[in-house]
Design an enzyme around this catalytic site. Structure first.
Site, short mmCIF file in Angstrom:
data_model
loop_
_atom_site.label_atom_id
_atom_site.label_comp_id
_atom_site.label_asym_id
_atom_site.label_seq_id
_atom_site.Cartn_x
_atom_site.Cartn_y
_atom_site.Cartn_z
CE LYS A 64 44.69 32.59 42.50
NZ LYS A 64 44.92 33.47 41.41
CG ASN A 65 47.67 33.16 38.73
OD1 ASN A 65 46.46 33.44 39.09
ND2 ASN A 65 48.66 34.00 40.04
NE ARG A 114 45.36 42.87 41.59
CZ ARG A 114 44.77 41.58 41.73
NH1 ARG A 114 44.69 41.17 42.62
NH2 ARG A 114 46.19 40.90 41.26
NE ARG A 160 40.16 34.64 45.14
CZ ARG A 160 41.36 35.47 45.59
NH1 ARG A 160 41.19 35.99 46.02
NH2 ARG A 160 42.30 35.47 43.84
NE ARG A 208 43.35 42.21 39.05
CZ ARG A 208 42.81 43.43 38.52
NH1 ARG A 208 43.16 45.31 38.82
NH2 ARG A 208 43.77 43.90 37.65
CG ASP A 235 50.94 35.65 43.24
OD1 ASP A 235 50.70 36.61 44.44
OD2 ASP A 235 50.95 35.28 42.92
CB CYS A 293 42.09 43.56 44.93
SG CYS A 293 43.22 41.90 45.55
N1 EPU Z 1 48.45 48.09 37.54
C1 EPU Z 1 48.21 49.38 37.09
N2 EPU Z 1 47.40 49.14 36.12
C2 EPU Z 1 46.94 48.49 35.08
C3 EPU Z 1 47.51 47.05 35.76
C4 EPU Z 1 48.23 46.87 37.05
O1 EPU Z 1 48.95 49.95 37.93
O2 EPU Z 1 46.00 48.35 34.04
C5 EPU Z 1 49.60 47.22 38.49
C6 EPU Z 1 48.96 46.48 39.76
O3 EPU Z 1 48.30 47.84 40.65
C7 EPU Z 1 50.25 46.79 40.50
C8 EPU Z 1 50.93 46.10 39.03
O4 EPU Z 1 50.61 46.98 38.15
O5 EPU Z 1 50.91 47.51 41.31
C9 EPU Z 1 51.88 45.02 39.24
O6 EPU Z 1 50.37 43.97 38.97
P1 EPU Z 1 49.76 43.04 37.46
O7 EPU Z 1 49.15 43.80 36.33
O8 EPU Z 1 51.55 42.13 37.46
O9 EPU Z 1 48.80 42.46 38.02
P2 EPU Z 1 48.20 41.11 37.83
O10 EPU Z 1 47.67 41.12 36.66
O11 EPU Z 1 46.66 41.65 38.22
C10 EPU Z 1 48.97 39.04 38.05
C11 EPU Z 1 48.09 37.53 39.20
C12 EPU Z 1 48.20 37.78 40.79
C13 EPU Z 1 49.91 38.02 41.00
C14 EPU Z 1 50.64 39.22 40.00
C15 EPU Z 1 51.64 39.90 39.85
C16 EPU Z 1 46.81 36.23 37.95
C17 EPU Z 1 45.57 35.72 38.00
N3 EPU Z 1 47.24 36.83 39.03
O12 EPU Z 1 48.02 39.63 38.75
O13 EPU Z 1 48.35 36.67 41.72
O14 EPU Z 1 50.16 38.97 42.18
O15 EPU Z 1 49.91 39.30 38.73
O16 EPU Z 1 53.14 38.94 39.90
O17 EPU Z 1 47.26 35.82 37.45
C18 EPU Z 1 46.99 35.50 43.07
O18 EPU Z 1 47.00 34.44 43.06
O19 EPU Z 1 47.45 35.85 44.48
C19 EPU Z 1 47.75 36.80 42.36
C20 EPU Z 1 47.20 37.79 43.17
#
Ligand code: EPU
Length: 423
Positions: A24-25, A125, A402, A96, A309, A120
């Site tokens: 998915k990711n 997030r 999802r 998201r 995850d 979320c």
């Molecule tokens: N964060 C901020 N500001 C930002 C962006 C992120 O503070 O602008 C914080 C987040 O709140 C979090 C941390 O940084 O505490 C890390 O979040 P990250 O941005 O790495 O997460 P993401 O990119 O939104 C992806 C995956 C998630 C997975 C995380 C961590 C995708 C679409 N989603 O999320 O997957 O848990 O990386 O590995 O790639 C899932 O598949 O169920 C899922 C939630």
């Protein structure tokens, strides 16, 4: 769909083979990246799940032509007619990670408008690092009532130095994609290193981008004029693979998890083995064997560490083994609240703070009525139902759909007693 439930009768022993889907990711990112070009992209091993369906709707709404071949797990997207640059607010709210589409549109057309993708259940997030990054690349950010508008000054983005104050997966991917068409050189520091990022960079380079260092903490991008089209093979879903391995261990069954890349579970498999799991690890498969396991504490960590995850199925596993462990969720606050529902089934999990729980095992679980709060907690409830005595009913399984394709059919094939009830 939204109202569907799973009904699971626990106790079935599993056997046979389960094949891992495309990640998915990884798939979500390629759907955004292909907007950088006006040429066709052919995607193989595509997972048809709720999240990617919404992303496809976003592409169609922007004007892309999408051909779907579910049988061959293939998708062909022709983005040549895309001209709209404001993202549909209803679709944005449903996904998201729709923030991923902002960068490529901004890079190709010089402007984009979207609503805030919203919070979320697994934490706040925020998107501050995205907006900061766009600003560094030369975009003006204007806040609207519900979201924001981005406009490249003089119509074109410029390469920049961007340091991520916190490691972010989609933030890294977004800035990498956005910088591909910016003028000059961009250096991204403190990048996330997930395999999906490397795979995305390889695709972009095949299309003519000049990206170096993806998969490490520093990524350099030399901007190019335009990108061509290409094909993309979605890599195996490491989270699905890890979840299925834990399912084999939870049910004390011998199952083969195939079409996966065990190297992407570099932090997870050794911990399972240290806890006593008997695993046969091949090049693209993992076989679980009935095992006597004991508790081992874990801390989730950015890749290559223990994936957040996989925290929820691991926490469930710890309820079934001897001794006490601490599960420390270091990435998201709010991702351990589902443990309440495991406690309602009979688990003994004590929350120390939103980031840490103490799990006392082993405990017998009993079937209960549960509600899936998010994707990964949702699949964990399915696994909990499979090992509990009696019947478990899970509501809000949209949250499971999802990310897991035809999950009940695939689990039934292994011998699980799980049914979907459509109301
Ligand atoms: N964060 C901020 N500001 C930002 C962006 C992120 O503070 O602008 C914080 C987040 O709140 C979090 C941390 O940084 O505490 C890390 O979040 P990250 O941005 O790495 O997460 P993401 O990119 O939104 C992806 C995956 C998630 C997975 C995380 C961590 C995708 C679409 N989603 O999320 O997957 O848990 O990386 O590995 O790639 C899932 O598949 O169920 C899922 C939630």
């Amino acid at each position: 769909m939204a109202m569907d439930k799973f009904v699971i009768n626990g106790g079935a022993k599993l056997s046979g083979t389960i094949s891992v889907s495309g990640a998915k990711n990884s798939a979500l990112k390629i759907l955004a990246a292909l907007l950088l070009s006006d040429q066709k992209c052919i995607i193989n091993n595509f997972p048809f799940i709720e999240d990617t369906n919404i992303a496809i709707e976003i592409l169609k709404d922007l004007g892309a032509k999408v051909e779907i071949d579910k049988e061959r797990k293939m998708l062909i997207v022709d983005p040549s007619q895309v001209c709209k640059t404001n993202l549909d607010p209803i679709l944005v709210k449903k996904l998201r990670s729709s923030i991923l589409f902002a960068g490529p549109l901004l890079a190709r057309f010089g402007h984009v408008e979207m609503n805030h993708p919203g919070g979320c259940v697994i934490g706040r997030r925020p998107i501050n690092m995205f907006l900061d990054g766009f600003g560094k690349l030369g975009a003006e950010v204007e806040f609207t009532q519900e979201g924001f508008k981005l406009r490249a000054k003089e119509g074109k983005l410029k390469g920049a130095e961007i340091f991520f104050p916190q490691i972010t997966v989609t933030g890294t991917e977004t800035m990498m994609m956005t910088a591909v068409l910016a003028e000059g050189k961009t250096v991204l520091r403190n990048c996330a290193m997930e395999p999906e990022i490397l795979s995305l960079a390889e695709y972009l380079n095949k299309c003519g981008a000049r990206i170096k260092g993806a998969g490490t903490h520093t990524i350099e991008i030399q901007g190019v004029e335009k990108l061509l089209g290409s094909y993309f093979d979605v890599i195996a879903d490491r989270i699905e693979a890890g979840t299925f391995v834990m399912m084999g261990l939870l049910t004390n069954s011998e199952i083969k998890v195939e079409n996966c890349n065990p190297e992407h579970l570099g932090a997870v498999l050794p911990i399972l083995q240290k806890a006593g799991a008997k695993l046969e690890i091949g090049k693209d498969y993992i076989i679980t064997k009935p095992s006597q396991m004991k508790a081992i504490s874990v801390v989730t960590h950015e890749y290559p560490g223990f994936a957040t995850d996989l925290q929820s199925p691991y926490t469930l596993l710890m309820t079934q083994v001897q001794n006490q462990s601490i599960v420390h969720e270091s990435i998201f606050e709010g991702r351990l609240f589902f443990t309440d529902q495991l406690n309602s089934m009979g688990a003994n999990i004590i929350m120390c703070d939103p980031h840490r729980v103490v799990v006392n095992g082993p405990t017998k679980l009993y079937g209960k009525k549960l509600t899936s709060p998010d994707l990964r907690a949702g699949i964990t409830m399915v696994l909990a139902g499979m090992i509990a005595e009696g019947t478990t009913i899970i509501d809000n399984i949209y949250q499971i759909d999802r990310g897991y394709e035809n999950i009940e059919l695939r689990l039934q094939k292994l011998g699980a007693d799980i049914k979907r009830i459509t109301l």
